[in-house]
Design an enzyme around this catalytic site. Structure first.
Site: not given
Length: 229
Positions: A101-102, A105
């Site tokens: 998920h990070e 980004h």
């Protein structure tokens, strides 16, 4: 009439509190569940992050370990993916879910994802509103409750704007995370469900935040109108 409006504001406050508590309990429950389930590849969060970043040509992005619990985030200014110890070292479903998920980004940053750019542009504005707002709130104490409520509403509107822009950023990062883990064959169908559950619960915390802000905004508006009457 005053008693009815007072009861309504208390109900809105209570609903917002329940939403927040539920969202936190949901993410904590799923995190505690999936941090105990080892992923079949035996891959740590750090290793999964590195694989996702390399696949997307982001070899300039560092993956580092940071203190705290679920303090994971991507720092676009320093080009660093920071993962908490359990995520960085963990070989679990939770670890690879959060790590990917990070990295989502980081991919957004690379491709210039519009909502991420808008959110970054809003940060100085929201910070300024909050800093000035607290000073004005202190001054408004002498101006009466009405002045206090108006400033509070303005501060909440700025915060709500930031939260609304954050929603698509978080949902998109989770979507990218699932796609990357699947395309890299780091998870199978069974594990995909776990990753999806983990990321959905994390996303709901942002949804709950928006709903809570909307409820509190409505509560303050009701209180302001009551004071005017």
């Amino acid at each position: 009439m005053y008693g009815m409006e007072n009861s309504l504001t208390m109900i809105l406050l209570l609903i917002g509190f329940i939403l927040t508590v539920y969202a936190q309990a949901n993410i904590s429950g799923n995190y505690n569940k999936y941090k105990k389930i080892r992923n079949k590849k035996g891959m740590t969060g750090a290793e999964a992050a590195r694989r996702v970043l390399e696949k997307n040509g982001l070899t300039n992005i560092y993956v580092v370990e940071t203190k705290g619990n679920l303090t994971d985030h991507y720092d676009p200014t320093r080009k660093v993916v920071k993962l908490s110890s359990d995520i960085y070292n963990g070989q679990t479903i939770a670890a690879i879910s959060v790590a990917a998920h990070e990295c989502g980004h980081a991919i957004q940053d690379k491709v210039g994802y519009s909502f991420m750019r808008i959110r970054a542009a809003l940060v100085p504005f929201v910070n300024l509103v909050n800093k000035l707002g607290y000073v004005v709130l202190i001054i408004s104490v002498f101006a009466g409750v009405t002045g206090y409520l108006k400033i509070s509403i303005f501060m909440l509107l700025a915060s709500l704007l930031f939260q609304l822009v954050t929603l698509p950023v978080e949902f998109d990062a989770s979507k990218r995370a699932k796609e990357e883990l699947t395309n890299l064959q780091l998870i199978d169908r069974e594990e995909y469900k776990g990753v999806s559950n983990m990321l959905k619960s994390a996303a709901f915390t942002y949804v709950a935040g928006v709903l809570n802000s909307l409820l509190q905004l409505l509560r303050l508006i009701i209180m302001l109108n009551d004071r005017r009457d």
